[in-house]
Enzyme design. Structure first.
Site, PDB file in Angstrom:
ATOM      1  CG  ASP A   1      -1.886  -1.169   1.212  1.00 35.04           C
ATOM      2  OD1 ASP A   1      -2.202  -1.675   0.120  1.00 35.04           O
ATOM      3  OD2 ASP A   1      -2.306  -1.590   2.303  1.00 35.04           O
ATOM      4  CD  GLU A   2       4.676  -0.531  -0.302  1.00 38.47           C
ATOM      5  OE1 GLU A   2       3.832  -0.777  -1.194  1.00 38.47           O
ATOM      6  OE2 GLU A   2       5.299  -1.403   0.310  1.00 38.47           O
TER       7      GLU A   2
ATOM      8  CE  LYS B   1       2.335  -2.558  -4.292  1.00 35.16           C
ATOM      9  NZ  LYS B   1       2.069  -2.146  -2.919  1.00 35.16           N
TER      10      LYS B   1
ATOM     11  N   GLY C   1      -4.558  -4.317  -3.810  1.00 30.81           N
ATOM     12  CA  GLY C   1      -5.529  -3.267  -4.113  1.00 30.81           C
ATOM     13  C   GLY C   1      -4.730  -2.037  -4.473  1.00 30.81           C
ATOM     14  CG  HIS C   2      -1.922  -2.116  -6.921  1.00 27.65           C
ATOM     15  ND1 HIS C   2      -0.966  -2.648  -7.751  1.00 27.65           N
ATOM     16  CD2 HIS C   2      -1.716  -2.689  -5.702  1.00 27.65           C
ATOM     17  CE1 HIS C   2      -0.230  -3.518  -7.064  1.00 27.65           C
ATOM     18  NE2 HIS C   2      -0.673  -3.563  -5.823  1.00 27.65           N
TER      19      HIS C   2
ATOM     20  CB  THR D   1      -6.465  -9.955   1.694  1.00 25.52           C
ATOM     21  OG1 THR D   1      -6.016 -11.063   0.902  1.00 25.52           O
ATOM     22  CG2 THR D   1      -5.328  -8.960   1.882  1.00 25.52           C
TER      23      THR D   1
ATOM     24  CD  GLN E   1       0.647  -8.933  -2.545  1.00 31.26           C
ATOM     25  OE1 GLN E   1       1.331  -9.570  -3.321  1.00 31.26           O
ATOM     26  NE2 GLN E   1      -0.604  -8.621  -2.818  1.00 31.26           N
TER      27      GLN E   1
HETATM   28  P1  GDP Z   1      -0.737   0.276  -3.506  1.00 32.55           P
HETATM   29  O1  GDP Z   1      -1.339  -0.987  -3.026  1.00 32.55           O
HETATM   30  O2  GDP Z   1       0.733   0.348  -3.264  1.00 32.55           O
HETATM   31  O3  GDP Z   1      -1.075   0.586  -4.942  1.00 32.55           O
HETATM   32  O4  GDP Z   1      -1.375   1.442  -2.626  1.00 32.55           O
HETATM   33  P2  GDP Z   1      -2.940   1.607  -2.241  1.00 32.55           P
HETATM   34  O5  GDP Z   1      -3.677   2.071  -3.437  1.00 32.55           O
HETATM   35  O6  GDP Z   1      -3.426   0.383  -1.554  1.00 32.55           O
HETATM   36  O7  GDP Z   1      -2.841   2.710  -1.113  1.00 32.55           O
HETATM   37  C1  GDP Z   1      -2.278   3.950  -1.353  1.00 32.55           C
HETATM   38  C2  GDP Z   1      -3.327   5.003  -1.048  1.00 32.55           C
HETATM   39  O8  GDP Z   1      -2.723   6.265  -1.004  1.00 32.55           O
HETATM   40  C3  GDP Z   1      -4.400   5.114  -2.133  1.00 32.55           C
HETATM   41  O9  GDP Z   1      -5.589   5.534  -1.534  1.00 32.55           O
HETATM   42  C4  GDP Z   1      -3.853   6.206  -3.041  1.00 32.55           C
HETATM   43  O10 GDP Z   1      -4.882   6.876  -3.761  1.00 32.55           O
HETATM   44  C5  GDP Z   1      -3.222   7.115  -2.037  1.00 32.55           C
HETATM   45  N1  GDP Z   1      -2.054   7.886  -2.469  1.00 32.55           N
HETATM   46  C6  GDP Z   1      -1.005   7.501  -3.243  1.00 32.55           C
HETATM   47  N2  GDP Z   1      -0.072   8.481  -3.291  1.00 32.55           N
HETATM   48  C7  GDP Z   1      -0.540   9.486  -2.535  1.00 32.55           C
HETATM   49  C8  GDP Z   1      -0.019  10.764  -2.151  1.00 32.55           C
HETATM   50  O11 GDP Z   1       1.093  11.172  -2.508  1.00 32.55           O
HETATM   51  N3  GDP Z   1      -0.796  11.525  -1.320  1.00 32.55           N
HETATM   52  C9  GDP Z   1      -2.007  11.102  -0.885  1.00 32.55           C
HETATM   53  N4  GDP Z   1      -2.692  11.916  -0.065  1.00 32.55           N
HETATM   54  N5  GDP Z   1      -2.528   9.922  -1.225  1.00 32.55           N
HETATM   55  C10 GDP Z   1      -1.787   9.119  -2.013  1.00 32.55           C
HETATM   56  P1  IMO Z   2      -0.929  -4.240  -2.211  1.00 29.55           P
HETATM   57  O1  IMO Z   2      -0.485  -4.835  -3.516  1.00 29.55           O
HETATM   58  C1  IMO Z   2      -0.982  -4.525   2.120  1.00 29.55           C
HETATM   59  C2  IMO Z   2      -1.051  -8.544   3.845  1.00 29.55           C
HETATM   60  C3  IMO Z   2      -2.293  -8.973   4.579  1.00 29.55           C
HETATM   61  C4  IMO Z   2      -1.697  -9.911   5.605  1.00 29.55           C
HETATM   62  C5  IMO Z   2      -0.598 -10.604   4.814  1.00 29.55           C
HETATM   63  C6  IMO Z   2      -1.008 -11.950   4.217  1.00 29.55           C
HETATM   64  O2  IMO Z   2      -2.219  -3.507  -2.286  1.00 29.55           O
HETATM   65  O3  IMO Z   2       0.166  -3.451  -1.581  1.00 29.55           O
HETATM   66  P2  IMO Z   2      -2.560 -12.606   2.141  1.00 29.55           P
HETATM   67  O4  IMO Z   2      -4.004 -12.302   1.870  1.00 29.55           O
HETATM   68  O5  IMO Z   2      -1.627 -12.126   1.095  1.00 29.55           O
HETATM   69  O6  IMO Z   2      -2.325 -14.053   2.475  1.00 29.55           O
HETATM   70  O7  IMO Z   2      -2.242 -11.787   3.504  1.00 29.55           O
HETATM   71  O8  IMO Z   2      -0.249  -9.718   3.765  1.00 29.55           O
HETATM   72  N1  IMO Z   2      -1.265  -8.071   2.456  1.00 29.55           N
HETATM   73  C7  IMO Z   2      -1.195  -6.797   2.076  1.00 29.55           C
HETATM   74  N2  IMO Z   2      -1.013  -5.679   2.814  1.00 29.55           N
HETATM   75  N3  IMO Z   2      -1.084  -4.443   0.790  1.00 29.55           N
HETATM   76  C8  IMO Z   2      -1.242  -5.561   0.043  1.00 29.55           C
HETATM   77  O9  IMO Z   2      -1.231  -5.536  -1.297  1.00 29.55           O
HETATM   78  C9  IMO Z   2      -1.347  -6.806   0.690  1.00 29.55           C
HETATM   79  N4  IMO Z   2      -1.523  -8.072   0.266  1.00 29.55           N
HETATM   80  C10 IMO Z   2      -1.457  -8.841   1.349  1.00 29.55           C
HETATM   81  O10 IMO Z   2      -2.940  -7.872   5.174  1.00 29.55           O
HETATM   82  O11 IMO Z   2      -1.072  -9.180   6.624  1.00 29.55           O
HETATM   83 MG    MG Z   3      -2.870  -1.642  -1.796  1.00 33.85          MG
END
Ligand code: GDP
Ligand code: IMO
Ligand code: MG
Length: 423
Positions: A13-14, A16, A40-41, A127, A221
């Site tokens: 969830d960085e 990506k 979840g991207h 998840t 991840q």
């Molecule tokens: P991913 O799994 O690495 O693609 O990240 P996620 O989508 O799960 O979570 C990142 C969250 O931060 C999402 O809600 C994005 O819309 C949001 N996001 C990404 N970059 C930024 C940023 O620079 N600022 C803010 N406020 N939100 C961001």
């Molecule tokens: P993205 O691609 C954050 C975490 C789960 C749990 C562990 C194992 O959006 O960054 P799993 O369902 O894979 O067996 O769960 O990994 N986890 C994530 N945490 N972002 C994800 O994906 C994740 N995918 C799995 O919360 O701790």
């Molecule tokens: Mg995510």
């Protein structure tokens, strides 16, 4: 032309999705190499929000070829729903999507057991998307691959063996057992949709790279969730690190020239497991609310804490990072000082290395870096950033030894400062 691997440098969830969507503007092919619908991207463009779970985050760009690699585990229902959702929003993906015939399929009985385990005493807080059971069946050579599922005339026995194994397991614990007929009835319409998408992902990606096309290999991840190099057992079941792009797609390490690690300006984690810089109480709550830190797949509140530089250095090492993107800088506005973990104390001794098996005993050692007292959400050029933000980025570069090429100040694609072009 470089082939970029984009990898999460923390616990997922960085950002990506946001970064891949941005660089996909210039790309010709975007491939996912591992994981499944646990990802979840989030992509945000002009107020429109799309969350991809299985599809690569290049989907919004009509000219980009999208590939799902052999290292993935694919819940066919999630994939078909995601395709239909994209189409309903006006994004045509099927005619530019290739699904590896070698990727494994996730079945409802695998997801059900994954969810049930979350309620048990050894819960990892997964998840619930069936990831662990699907990879376990793959390693046990019991799993069914997409190519086989689309050709049950030849491979029906393999499906029956899988279903029978799960039925026996279910009966042993008095649970409802899956049936051969029920599983085929579920699978049939889904494989009808997948059949035209099947292909050789290795050939497609390798050819694109050899032809000098601009290629992005999208990790899911994060490094610290890697099955081998993460915080085991609190990890996912795949190799999330950059090396996973080679095995997950079927390309050699010599094909990859650049690795972009994504890190938030702070840290989050969903699910259980050690997290040295975690903030409990109001400080963590403040980051969660300001950063809207709720899972894109499960909606669970994310655990929040300060940036962890030893962990980031570790990510730089195990991925061979050549560049960093720092996201969510806007969320740290109005903190007079930002604590940053520069080392740990483990059993009374200071260490700057990420401990292999003592993270649960690692106490963070903080430095307090100057914060920024105004919003940076509107900044689009580096010059528009307060000096303290630039120092924050320089501090990360110095500590990690990797240049920060992108700085993200909002969820929107445009809310990005490009310090160095990737292509
Ligand atoms: P991913 O799994 O690495 O693609 O990240 P996620 O989508 O799960 O979570 C990142 C969250 O931060 C999402 O809600 C994005 O819309 C949001 N996001 C990404 N970059 C930024 C940023 O620079 N600022 C803010 N406020 N939100 C961001
Ligand atoms: P993205 O691609 C954050 C975490 C789960 C749990 C562990 C194992 O959006 O960054 P799993 O369902 O894979 O067996 O769960 O990994 N986890 C994530 N945490 N972002 C994800 O994906 C994740 N995918 C799995 O919360 O701790
Ligand atoms: Mg995510």
């Amino acid at each position: 032309m470089p082939a970029w691997v984009v990898v999460g440098a923390q616990w997922g969830d960085e950002g990506k999705g946001k970064v891949v969507d941005l660089i996909a503007e210039q790309a010709e092919l975007v491939a996912r190499y591992g994981g499944g619908a646990n990802a979840g991207h989030t992509l945000k463009v002009g107020g429109v929000k799309v969350v991809t779970h299985l599809l690569p985050s290049g989907v919004l760009h009509p000219g980009v070829r999208c590939v799902l690699g052999a290292g993935m585990v694919i819940d066919p229902k999630v994939l078909v729903d995601e395709l239909q959702d994209c189409e309903a929003r006006g994004f045509q993906v099927r005619d530019r999507l290739l699904v590896s015939a070698r990727a494994h399929l996730t079945f409802p009985f695998q997801s059900a057991i994954d969810r049930a385990a979350n309620a048990g005493p050894r819960s990892l807080g997964t998840t619930g998307r069936g990831i662990g059971p699907t990879y376990a069946d793959k390693a046990a050579r019991l799993g069914l691959r997409v190519g086989e599922a689309c050709d049950l005339g030849r491979h029906g026995d393999a499906l029956d063996a899988l279903v029978d194994t799960w039925a026996a397991r279910a009966r042993a614990v008095g649970a409802e057992a899956p049936s051969r007929e029920g599983t085929r009835a579920w699978l049939g319409p889904l494989t009808d949709e997948l059949r035209p998408l099947l292909g050789d992902a290795s050939l497609a990606v390798d050819t694109a790279i050899r032809e000098g096309r601009r290629v992005v290999l999208e990790g899911a991840q994060g490094t610290l969730l890697d099955l081998d190099h993460g915080t085991y057992p609190f990890v996912t079941s795949s190799n999330t690190v950059a090396g996973g792009a080679c095995t997950g797609l079927g390309i050699g390490p010599t094909r990859i020239t650049e690795v972009l690690g994504i890190t938030k300006a702070y840290c989050t984690r969903v699910g259980h497991g050690p997290f040295p810089t975690e903030l409990s109480g109001p400080e963590g709550e403040r980051l969660r609310e300001q950063g809207e830190e709720y899972g894109a797949t499960t909606g669970r509140p994310r655990r929040c804490g300060w940036l962890d530089l030893p962990a980031l250095r570790y990510a730089a090492r195990v991925n061979g990072l050549t560049a960093l993107a720092v996201t969510k800088l806007d969320i740290l506005a109005e903190y007079p000082e930002v604590p940053v973990c520069v080392a740990y104390t483990v059993d009374g001794a200071r260490t700057e290395e990420f401990p292999v098996d003592a993270l649960d005993r690692a106490e963070p050692v903080y430095e307090r870096w100057p914060g920024w007292d105004r919003s940076v959400a509107e900044a689009r050029l580096e010059d528009a950033l307060p000096v303290s933000v630039r120092r924050y980025l320089q501090g990360i570069e110095k500590a990690v030894g990797v240049p920060v090429v992108l700085a993200s100040v909002g969820a929107e694609r445009a809310a990005t400062i490009v310090r160095r072009a990737l292509f």
